[in-house]
Design a protein around this motif. Structure first.
Motif, PDB file in Angstrom:
ATOM      1  N   TYR A 185       0.834  -1.204   0.000  1.00  0.00           N
ATOM      2  CA  TYR A 185       0.000   0.000   0.000  1.00  0.00           C
ATOM      3  C   TYR A 185       0.864   1.247   0.000  1.00  0.00           C
ATOM      4  N   ARG A 186       1.931   1.250   0.781  1.00  0.00           N
ATOM      5  CA  ARG A 186       2.857   2.386   0.792  1.00  0.00           C
ATOM      6  C   ARG A 186       3.443   2.613  -0.598  1.00  0.00           C
ATOM      7  N   ARG A 187       3.779   1.536  -1.298  1.00  0.00           N
ATOM      8  CA  ARG A 187       4.309   1.675  -2.659  1.00  0.00           C
ATOM      9  C   ARG A 187       3.265   2.270  -3.601  1.00  0.00           C
ATOM     10  N   ARG A 188       2.011   1.849  -3.445  1.00  0.00           N
ATOM     11  CA  ARG A 188       0.946   2.416  -4.293  1.00  0.00           C
ATOM     12  C   ARG A 188       0.790   3.910  -4.035  1.00  0.00           C
ATOM     13  N   LEU A 189       0.883   4.303  -2.779  1.00  0.00           N
ATOM     14  CA  LEU A 189       0.776   5.725  -2.447  1.00  0.00           C
ATOM     15  C   LEU A 189       1.915   6.518  -3.080  1.00  0.00           C
ATOM     16  N   LEU A 190       3.129   5.980  -3.029  1.00  0.00           N
ATOM     17  CA  LEU A 190       4.277   6.676  -3.615  1.00  0.00           C
ATOM     18  C   LEU A 190       4.157   6.803  -5.126  1.00  0.00           C
ATOM     19  N   ALA A 191       3.426   5.891  -5.744  1.00  0.00           N
ATOM     20  CA  ALA A 191       3.240   5.939  -7.198  1.00  0.00           C
ATOM     21  C   ALA A 191       2.104   6.872  -7.608  1.00  0.00           C
ATOM     22  N   ARG A 192       1.300   7.301  -6.659  1.00  0.00           N
ATOM     23  CA  ARG A 192       0.195   8.213  -6.968  1.00  0.00           C
ATOM     24  C   ARG A 192       0.779   9.571  -7.352  1.00  0.00           C
ATOM     25  N   PRO A 193       0.445  10.122  -8.523  1.00  0.00           N
ATOM     26  CA  PRO A 193       1.088  11.364  -8.978  1.00  0.00           C
ATOM     27  C   PRO A 193       1.011  12.518  -7.980  1.00  0.00           C
ATOM     28  N   SER A 194      -0.104  12.656  -7.276  1.00  0.00           N
ATOM     29  CA  SER A 194      -0.239  13.772  -6.332  1.00  0.00           C
ATOM     30  C   SER A 194       0.764  13.658  -5.197  1.00  0.00           C
ATOM     31  N   PHE A 195       0.962  12.443  -4.677  1.00  0.00           N
ATOM     32  CA  PHE A 195       1.930  12.277  -3.592  1.00  0.00           C
ATOM     33  C   PHE A 195       3.355  12.293  -4.130  1.00  0.00           C
ATOM     34  N   ALA A 196       3.559  11.727  -5.301  1.00  0.00           N
ATOM     35  CA  ALA A 196       4.893  11.768  -5.907  1.00  0.00           C
ATOM     36  C   ALA A 196       5.366  13.209  -6.073  1.00  0.00           C
ATOM     37  N   GLN A 197       4.454  14.096  -6.435  1.00  0.00           N
ATOM     38  CA  GLN A 197       4.813  15.512  -6.573  1.00  0.00           C
ATOM     39  C   GLN A 197       5.216  16.100  -5.226  1.00  0.00           C
ATOM     40  N   ALA A 198       4.426  15.786  -4.194  1.00  0.00           N
ATOM     41  CA  ALA A 198       4.742  16.300  -2.854  1.00  0.00           C
ATOM     42  C   ALA A 198       6.093  15.768  -2.369  1.00  0.00           C
ATOM     43  N   VAL A 199       6.361  14.504  -2.627  1.00  0.00           N
ATOM     44  CA  VAL A 199       7.636  13.905  -2.226  1.00  0.00           C
ATOM     45  C   VAL A 199       8.796  14.585  -2.952  1.00  0.00           C
ATOM     46  N   ASP A 200       8.634  14.809  -4.244  1.00  0.00           N
ATOM     47  CA  ASP A 200       9.705  15.445  -5.019  1.00  0.00           C
ATOM     48  C   ASP A 200       9.976  16.867  -4.530  1.00  0.00           C
ATOM     49  N   GLU A 201       8.919  17.592  -4.193  1.00  0.00           N
ATOM     50  CA  GLU A 201       9.099  18.964  -3.709  1.00  0.00           C
ATOM     51  C   GLU A 201       9.840  19.007  -2.373  1.00  0.00           C
ATOM     52  N   ALA A 202       9.749  17.909  -1.626  1.00  0.00           N
ATOM     53  CA  ALA A 202      10.387  17.869  -0.305  1.00  0.00           C
ATOM     54  C   ALA A 202      11.820  17.344  -0.342  1.00  0.00           C
ATOM     55  N   ARG A 203      12.264  16.828  -1.486  1.00  0.00           N
ATOM     56  CA  ARG A 203      13.599  16.215  -1.548  1.00  0.00           C
ATOM     57  C   ARG A 203      14.731  17.138  -1.097  1.00  0.00           C
ATOM     58  N   PRO A 204      14.699  18.433  -1.429  1.00  0.00           N
ATOM     59  CA  PRO A 204      15.810  19.298  -1.011  1.00  0.00           C
ATOM     60  C   PRO A 204      15.979  19.417   0.504  1.00  0.00           C
ATOM     61  N   TYR A 205      14.968  18.983   1.255  1.00  0.00           N
ATOM     62  CA  TYR A 205      15.008  19.156   2.712  1.00  0.00           C
ATOM     63  C   TYR A 205      15.344  17.857   3.451  1.00  0.00           C
ATOM     64  N   ARG A 206      15.626  16.788   2.741  1.00  0.00           N
ATOM     65  CA  ARG A 206      15.836  15.496   3.399  1.00  0.00           C
ATOM     66  C   ARG A 206      17.010  15.498   4.368  1.00  0.00           C
ATOM     67  N   GLN A 207      17.955  16.355   4.125  1.00  0.00           N
ATOM     68  CA  GLN A 207      19.122  16.424   5.011  1.00  0.00           C
ATOM     69  C   GLN A 207      18.729  16.805   6.438  1.00  0.00           C
ATOM     70  N   PHE A 208      17.537  17.385   6.584  1.00  0.00           N
ATOM     71  CA  PHE A 208      17.108  17.845   7.903  1.00  0.00           C
ATOM     72  C   PHE A 208      16.360  16.771   8.691  1.00  0.00           C
ATOM     73  N   PHE A 209      16.133  15.597   8.093  1.00  0.00           N
ATOM     74  CA  PHE A 209      15.434  14.547   8.844  1.00  0.00           C
ATOM     75  C   PHE A 209      16.355  14.070   9.956  1.00  0.00           C
ATOM     76  N   PRO A 210      15.941  14.204  11.215  1.00  0.00           N
ATOM     77  CA  PRO A 210      16.869  13.980  12.344  1.00  0.00           C
ATOM     78  C   PRO A 210      17.470  12.581  12.409  1.00  0.00           C
ATOM     79  N   LEU A 211      16.721  11.587  11.942  1.00  0.00           N
ATOM     80  CA  LEU A 211      17.206  10.208  12.041  1.00  0.00           C
ATOM     81  C   LEU A 211      18.035   9.793  10.827  1.00  0.00           C
ATOM     82  N   GLY A 212      18.155  10.698   9.849  1.00  0.00           N
ATOM     83  CA  GLY A 212      18.855  10.380   8.616  1.00  0.00           C
ATOM     84  C   GLY A 212      17.909   9.766   7.616  1.00  0.00           C
ATOM     85  N   ALA A 213      17.701  10.445   6.499  1.00  0.00           N
ATOM     86  CA  ALA A 213      16.785   9.937   5.480  1.00  0.00           C
ATOM     87  C   ALA A 213      17.438   8.784   4.720  1.00  0.00           C
ATOM     88  N   PRO A 214      16.752   7.666   4.577  1.00  0.00           N
ATOM     89  CA  PRO A 214      17.337   6.538   3.849  1.00  0.00           C
ATOM     90  C   PRO A 214      17.466   6.845   2.351  1.00  0.00           C
TER      91      PRO A 214
END
Length: 217
Positions: A185-214
């Protein structure tokens, strides 16, 4: 009439609203938070200073779920995120609360605890949060049997909540392989264009994830 959204791309609750906006191609002005000016504007609108916040023709609406409800009432689009049938709508709202309360909240407990000073950390609370996430994954894995989306066959408000909560929860407390339906289900959500867009827009900020973004997603 212009909608203005005060939000940050890396915020899970902001992504929840962004998914709803992108699903329907709803035009809006995006006030990305992070500088002094946008922060002052947010505080003037909502002294609690939590986001997202939506301004629509002078009306200020707070809280991600309520913003999506507002959009459905005042700016409906081709994708109806809350069913007209009240019984179906109740199921959608239940799943929305499930993801916010039992996935997003314990995930944030783990993340926020990691940025506390060492002397102020709460290992017992983090352990409880991890236990809650495992219980939530288990319940969701059973509930998703025969379902494509959180509340059935149709993408809804519940999936807007599920996408960022499961996205970050898997970073903070990985979804075990035994929960195969949740992982799929998580994979299906990531493939949904609306969420994929949101994820892509957030990529520049991954360095700030406190636990380290995989290095995935």
């Amino acid at each position: 009439m212009t909608l203005t959204l005060y939000a940050h791309p890396f915020s899970s609750y902001c992504q929840k609203v962004l998914i709803a906006l992108y699903e329907n191609g709803t035009p809006f002005a995006y006030r990305v938070l992070g500088d002094e000016q946008s922060g002052a504007e947010l505080e003037a609108l909502w002294p609690i200073k939590r986001f997202p916040v939506l301004v629509d023709d002078g009306r200020t609406t707070m809280e991600a779920t309520i913003i999506i409800e507002h959009l459905g009432l005042h700016h409906p689009g081709p994708v109806r995120l809350i069913p007209e049938d009240p019984r179906e709508a109740l199921d959608v709202r239940l799943m929305d609360r499930f993801f916010d309360n039992y996935v997003m909240t314990p995930m944030q407990k783990i993340v926020f605890d990691s940025i506390r000073p060492e002397t102020d950390r709460d290992p017992y609370g983090v352990a409880e949060a991890r236990t809650m996430l495992d219980r939530a994954y288990g319940w969701l894995d059973k509930t998703l049997a025969g379902r494509e989306w959180a509340a059935g066959t149709t993408f809804s408000l519940a999936d807007c909540a599920a996408a960022p909560s499961l996205f970050y929860a898997d970073w903070a407390h990985p979804i075990a392989g035994v929960f195969a339906r949740v992982r799929d289900y998580r994979r299906r959500l990531l493939a949904r264009p609306s969420f994929a867009q949101a994820v892509d827009e957030a990529r520049p900020y991954r360095q700030f994830f406190p636990l380290g973004a995989p290095d995935r997603d």
